[in-house]
Design a protein around this motif. Sequence first.
Motif, mmCIF file in Angstrom:
data_model
loop_
_atom_site.group_PDB
_atom_site.id
_atom_site.type_symbol
_atom_site.label_atom_id
_atom_site.label_comp_id
_atom_site.label_asym_id
_atom_site.label_seq_id
_atom_site.Cartn_x
_atom_site.Cartn_y
_atom_site.Cartn_z
ATOM 1 N N CYS A 100 0.603 -1.160 0.273
ATOM 2 C CA CYS A 100 -0.589 -0.310 0.178
ATOM 3 C C CYS A 100 0.457 0.934 0.058
ATOM 4 C CB CYS A 100 -1.166 0.258 1.254
ATOM 5 S SG CYS A 100 -2.132 -1.133 1.217
ATOM 6 N N PHE A 101 1.755 0.837 0.498
ATOM 7 C CA PHE A 101 2.709 2.253 0.555
ATOM 8 C C PHE A 101 4.036 2.275 -0.518
ATOM 9 C CE2 PHE A 101 1.880 1.214 4.597
ATOM 10 C CZ PHE A 101 1.680 2.587 5.318
ATOM 11 N N TYR A 102 3.141 2.901 -2.109
ATOM 12 C CA TYR A 102 3.833 2.796 -2.803
ATOM 13 C C TYR A 102 3.921 4.222 -3.499
ATOM 14 C CZ TYR A 102 -1.261 3.727 -4.532
ATOM 15 O OH TYR A 102 -2.066 4.373 -5.258
ATOM 16 N N ARG A 103 3.796 4.739 -2.792
ATOM 17 C CA ARG A 103 4.212 6.357 -3.715
ATOM 18 C C ARG A 103 5.141 6.809 -2.282
ATOM 19 N NH1 ARG A 103 -2.066 8.500 -4.055
ATOM 20 N NH2 ARG A 103 -2.320 7.535 -1.755
ATOM 21 N N ALA A 104 6.361 7.596 -2.425
ATOM 22 C CA ALA A 104 7.270 8.265 -1.909
ATOM 23 C C ALA A 104 7.055 10.605 -1.947
ATOM 24 C CB ALA A 104 8.347 8.248 -3.140
ATOM 25 N N ILE A 105 6.540 10.801 -0.912
ATOM 26 C CA ILE A 105 6.432 12.259 -0.799
ATOM 27 C C ILE A 105 7.597 12.477 -1.351
ATOM 28 C CG2 ILE A 105 6.417 14.092 0.530
ATOM 29 C CD1 ILE A 105 3.986 11.715 1.986
ATOM 30 N N ASP A 106 7.215 13.639 -2.193
ATOM 31 C CA ASP A 106 8.509 14.579 -2.600
ATOM 32 C C ASP A 106 8.377 15.641 -1.553
ATOM 33 O OD1 ASP A 106 9.864 12.895 -4.518
ATOM 34 O OD2 ASP A 106 8.081 13.053 -5.913
ATOM 35 N N GLY A 107 7.508 16.314 -1.511
ATOM 36 C CA GLY A 107 7.281 17.524 -1.466
ATOM 37 C C GLY A 107 5.644 17.736 0.482
ATOM 38 N N VAL A 122 0.532 17.291 -0.146
ATOM 39 C CA VAL A 122 1.896 16.595 -0.372
ATOM 40 C C VAL A 122 1.948 15.971 -1.973
ATOM 41 C CG1 VAL A 122 2.287 15.333 1.733
ATOM 42 C CG2 VAL A 122 1.182 13.992 -0.062
ATOM 43 N N ASP A 123 2.898 15.845 -2.638
ATOM 44 C CA ASP A 123 3.399 16.079 -3.748
ATOM 45 C C ASP A 123 4.229 14.558 -3.676
ATOM 46 O OD1 ASP A 123 3.172 17.777 -5.160
ATOM 47 O OD2 ASP A 123 5.011 19.521 -4.354
ATOM 48 N N VAL A 124 3.970 13.413 -4.872
ATOM 49 C CA VAL A 124 4.000 12.037 -4.793
ATOM 50 C C VAL A 124 4.341 11.405 -5.837
ATOM 51 C CG1 VAL A 124 2.606 11.669 -2.688
ATOM 52 C CG2 VAL A 124 1.455 11.169 -4.766
ATOM 53 N N GLU A 125 5.270 10.305 -5.702
ATOM 54 C CA GLU A 125 5.738 9.551 -6.353
ATOM 55 C C GLU A 125 5.431 8.454 -6.711
ATOM 56 O OE1 GLU A 125 9.985 9.716 -9.895
ATOM 57 O OE2 GLU A 125 9.616 10.899 -7.635
ATOM 58 N N ASN A 126 4.882 8.320 -7.671
ATOM 59 C CA ASN A 126 5.165 6.464 -7.902
ATOM 60 C C ASN A 126 5.801 5.720 -7.837
ATOM 61 O OD1 ASN A 126 3.561 3.532 -8.451
ATOM 62 N ND2 ASN A 126 1.947 4.327 -8.568
ATOM 63 N N VAL A 127 6.289 4.963 -6.867
ATOM 64 C CA VAL A 127 7.750 4.215 -7.056
ATOM 65 C C VAL A 127 7.532 2.716 -6.813
ATOM 66 C CG1 VAL A 127 8.708 6.003 -6.376
ATOM 67 C CG2 VAL A 127 8.109 4.245 -4.284
ATOM 68 N N MET B 1 6.095 9.940 -11.995
ATOM 69 C CA MET B 1 4.035 10.451 -12.125
ATOM 70 C C MET B 1 4.732 11.158 -11.487
ATOM 71 S SD MET B 1 0.467 8.491 -13.036
ATOM 72 C CE MET B 1 0.344 8.103 -11.044
ATOM 73 N N ASP B 3 2.115 13.981 -8.407
ATOM 74 C CA ASP B 3 1.009 13.654 -7.991
ATOM 75 C C ASP B 3 0.151 14.471 -6.983
ATOM 76 O OD1 ASP B 3 -2.001 13.221 -8.721
ATOM 77 O OD2 ASP B 3 -1.960 10.861 -9.189
ATOM 78 N N VAL B 5 -2.003 14.921 -3.239
ATOM 79 C CA VAL B 5 -2.540 14.091 -2.670
ATOM 80 C C VAL B 5 -2.517 14.244 -0.997
ATOM 81 C CG1 VAL B 5 -2.333 12.243 -0.833
ATOM 82 C CG2 VAL B 5 -1.615 11.798 -3.660
ATOM 83 N N HIS B 42 9.717 16.683 6.826
ATOM 84 C CA HIS B 42 9.986 16.479 5.091
ATOM 85 C C HIS B 42 11.764 17.855 5.150
ATOM 86 C CE1 HIS B 42 9.986 18.212 1.059
ATOM 87 N NE2 HIS B 42 9.827 16.796 1.093
ATOM 88 N N ILE B 73 9.750 9.175 2.874
ATOM 89 C CA ILE B 73 8.540 9.381 3.461
ATOM 90 C C ILE B 73 7.834 8.360 1.709
ATOM 91 C CG2 ILE B 73 6.776 10.649 4.501
ATOM 92 C CD1 ILE B 73 8.509 12.434 5.242
#
Lengths: 140, 140
Positions: A100-107, A122-127, B1, B3, B5, B42, B73
């Motif tokens: 379920c933790f497939y998204r990393a927070i970039d911002g 939060v800005d996320v990237e699918n990793v 990608m 996104d 959230v 962060h 994160i």
Amino acid sequence: MEDDVTVDFGADGLVPAVAQDAETGEVLMLAYVSAEALERTHETGRAHYYSRSRDELWEKGKTSGHVQRVEEIRVDCDADTLLYVVEQDGGACHTGHRSCFYRAIDGVSVGDTNGDSSGTMVDVENVGEQVFDPDAVYEA
Amino acid sequence: MEDDVTVDFGADGLVPAVAQDAETGEVLMLAYVSAEALERTHETGRAHYYSRSRDELWEKGKTSGHVQRVEEIRVDCDADTLLYVVEQDGGACHTGHRSCFYRAIDGVSVGDTNGDSSGTMVDVENVGEQVFDPDAVYEA
């Protein structure tokens, strides 16, 4: 050293449980567990949780077939959180991802400064790795 | 990608956050995070949480020196749980163990059958590694 511990299920009768892949160590998901769910998990060796939204006990994978065989249950220092160490069939996440933790927070941008957290984006990237097609697994 | 959230901090303004050792994959602890704690984590790259018992933001390791440098994160599918992937100095647990999940559950006995979970006891075995002496670290 054996010891007895009273699990602190709190006001709502639930504790959070982290599920971790026994083989890879990957953190797969977090869900909530009632006393009955813990008992059933220990008895059957398959992960059971309590759904707060559906208000019912559920066995992980009952619908999807993506069951979790529980190798070990751990309890934390305060006895208010559990760790299920599991063999995960398929993927743990209803989105088709392994975890379920497939998204990393970039911002992180907090919406306002008066303590209201509802605007925190939060800005996320699918990793993460998608391992199944949820439309195929959960179709009606 | 990329996104956007919105993190679901819920009624109490907090989400659970799992801390995982970046090197070994070990699950170290679970604590709660406010919007401000997430922002500080962060910004600084050091794990911040919100203490429900002390009702305040805290930086992990501020007292003990056992800080967590946050490599990544993650946010889960429902955006209501976080995963901190960390480099852990010393031990994560105030008991001196590397991980708060140092006890494995061998048995579960539900106190009564009328849905009251308060009597649910578990038999546990200490399987964790103690890496520091808490009396030495937390002495007044």
